[in-house]
Design an enzyme around this catalytic site. Structure first.
Site, short mmCIF file in Angstrom:
data_model
loop_
_atom_site.label_atom_id
_atom_site.label_comp_id
_atom_site.label_asym_id
_atom_site.label_seq_id
_atom_site.Cartn_x
_atom_site.Cartn_y
_atom_site.Cartn_z
CG HIS A 36 -2.11 -1.02 1.02
ND1 HIS A 36 -2.76 -1.49 2.21
CD2 HIS A 36 -2.87 -1.49 -0.09
CE1 HIS A 36 -3.61 -2.45 1.77
NE2 HIS A 36 -3.74 -2.34 0.27
CG ASN A 92 -14.75 3.47 10.56
OD1 ASN A 92 -15.19 4.36 11.10
ND2 ASN A 92 -15.10 2.64 9.70
CB THR A 98 -10.81 20.28 3.17
OG1 THR A 98 -10.94 19.10 2.62
CG2 THR A 98 -10.77 21.64 2.29
#
Ligand SMILES: [Fe+2]
Length: 570
Positions: A12, A313, A530
């Site tokens: 990854h 999460n 953001t």
């Protein structure tokens, strides 16, 4: 005292992290430099950048530690492929080729490409690297540690007990039973890209109800002690690593959602997909909660540390913090595989007798932005550039007036979140700013919320439960307090929560100043924050990236250090 480099990659997110004399001095994800999102290639550039930042050469390294054991991983791939033969026939040559062709020799390649003697390069275990990344830079002297991801060598989930400089494994769950692969399979089913779309599933879940418990009981069987088993016929990753779910999943849940179809959340078809996302989220939380309660029971510790991709999460983390019985919870900011580089480096340093690093005070572990060079290039490009005496005040005034400002300060962040070093800032009380940001720049699905950054010592007034160790790195969500629910609509999710970042002058000093100035301007010590990147791109690293962003996106200003840069003349 030693210099140890940790490396993750080849699967990854590739990254490098450098620990010198027990201090984490730099940690850089390869994608930031290569500009290839989720770049998995051996992170030689990131490794060299870490060394250069510390003023070291490869020859100064005492040890290089790769974040997993390539031979153990090869065994898992071979055994699981043979076990599912002939279903896995298609995967066999590809998986084996990828492992045998290059990956097994990763230690030699690191040695060659980095220019470090072969006997200084070693490997650790994937989940041990995750666990080390979570515990050894946490604020806790002792803690229970959970590592939960797709799969490491053969492990998908592990429970550890961290104590001082020690990390002892207490139990593990092995592939193919994996919460990460459950989430990934459903992410693909819902039409999102695996390893990228998981955040979207989490956002979508808030629009649905967990109505598909019976169906999901076939996908995963949970035991009260935290162990679980997947219903393997529904998952195709044993036979097709790229899809993640099989025809049985569509027979159970209905046809998969076509990727790229525009979302209509008030229509019945997409409502069902939202319900599937909500059920997946609920089941994942139940599983994590059972694991965490078992961790508490087995260790008796008051603190919990988490890492592994599933620990990204934030909604599940919030539930763990509330319900698992721990007093404190910490998640490593780069909880995914990039973080394994940092864990591997710390493990190597401890093995050489160096002290445990202090708690992570800031994620600003990347390369600094070169203000002077950015200034010179901006002038050459004919952009408007001027220095501001009170940059925080100017940014606050622009943001208060509905402007969208790209904000670059100091060293870029470690992990997937922009935390005020490479951010886009906007007014958190202005829905129009949010709409413009989303329409013209980020182009997110309608169900993905934007997040607020708030001064830490003022957070309690606006957000419930933001005082813990999760909010500084945006690894949790908190309900917006009743009083500010309407005013903070631009940074609030449909379920009333917000993925809060609490900011101090230690974690992000320039952003903290802007938040202080915003409190004086709009009465809120809060900014919509953001990441500074276009849709599908890695977050900006250097001044050239930032100028390119300014020239290709309709933002109102780019702030780099004390410079205000605009497309028109200054
Ligand atoms: Fe992992």
């Amino acid at each position: 005292m030693a210099a140890v480099l940790g490396i993750s990659g080849e699967y990854h997110d590739a990254a490098a992290a450098l620990v010198v004399d027990g201090v984490v001095v730099a940690a850089i994800q390869q994608e930031r430099l290569s500009r290839v999102k989720n770049d998995a290639r051996l992170p030689i550039d990131a490794a060299r950048a870490c060394l250069a930042h510390a003023g070291l050469a490869a020859g100064d390294l005492d040890r290089v530690v790769f974040y997993e054991d390539p031979i153990a991983k090869l065994e898992r791939v071979m055994v699981s492929t043979l076990r599912t033969f002939p279903r896995s026939l298609r995967q066999f040559p590809r998986a084996l080729g990828a492992q045998l062709g290059e990956k097994v020799w990763v230690i030699d390649r690191i040695s060659e490409q980095l220019g470090v003697a072969r006997d200084k390069v070693s490997s650790t275990e994937h989940h041990r690297a995750h666990a080390a990344s979570a515990f050894f830079v946490s604020p806790y002297p002792r803690a229970a540690v959970l590592t939960v991801d797709g799969v490491g060598e053969a492990t998908s989930t592990a429970l550890w007990h961290g104590d001082g400089t020690g990390l002892r494994e207490l139990g593990r769950i092995e592939y193919p039973h994996s919460l990460g692969l459950l989430y990934a399979g459903l992410t693909a089913y819902l039409g999102f890209e695996v390893n990228e779309g998981e955040y979207k599933v989490m956002g979508l879940a808030a629009y649905g109800q967990p109505r598909l418990r019976d169906e999901f009981a076939r996908l995963i069987r949970l035991d009260s002690d935290g162990t679980f088993e997947l219903g393997l016929p529904y998952f195709a990753y044993l036979a097709d690593a790229e899809l993640g779910f099989g025809p049985a999943m569509e027979a159970l849940l209905g046809p998969r959602r076509p990727p790229h179809r525009p979302w209509e959340l008030d229509g019945p078809a997409d409502q069902r997909y939202a319900d599937i996302a909500a059920t997946l989220q609920a089941v994942t939380e139940d599983a994590l909660l059972a694991l965490a309660r078992e961790a508490r029971r087995r260790t008796g510790e008051a603190a919990l540390c988490l890492a592994g991709g599933v620990a990204l999460n934030a909604v599940a983390n919030a539930r763990l913090a509330r319900e698992a019985g721990f007093e404190q919870v910490f998640v490593h900011p780069a909880a995914g595989d990039a973080g394994g580089a940092l864990g591997a480096a710390v493990l190597g340093a401890l093995e050489l007798g160096d002290p445990r690093p202090g708690p992570l005070a800031s994620a600003a572990l990347g390369l600094p932005i070169d203000v002077a060079a950015t200034h010179a290039i901006a002038r050459e490009l004919g952009l408007g550039v001027r220095s501001a005496g009170d940059i925080a005040g100017e940014v606050a005034t622009m943001v208060a007036g509905g402007k969208i400002v790209a904000f670059c300060q100091g060293r870029f962040e470690w992990g997937p979140r922009a935390l005020g070093q490479r951010s886009i800032l906007a007014n958190p009380a202005d829905p129009e700013s949010r709409e413009r940001l989303n329409r013209a720049i980020k182009r997110r699905e309608p169900f993905r919320p934007f997040a607020p950054a708030v001064l830490r010592d003022r957070a309690a007034e606006y957000f419930d439960g933001a005082a813990g160790d999760l909010a500084p790195f945006m690894t949790t969500v908190c309900p917006v307090t009743e009083r500010y629910r309407d005013r903070l609509a631009a940074v609030r999710h449909v379920d009333g929560s917000a993925r809060v970042q609490t900011v101090t002058s230690a974690s992000a000093p320039e952003l903290a100043s802007v938040l202080g100035a915003l409190e004086r301007t709009i009465g809120l010590p809060i900014a919509l924050n953001t990441s500074l990147n276009g849709a599908g791109e890695p977050i900006i690293a250097d001044g050239i990236d930032a100028l390119g962003f300014l020239m290709s996106h309709p933002i109102d200003a780019l702030v780099v250090g004390d410079l205000v840069i605009t497309r028109g003349a200054a």
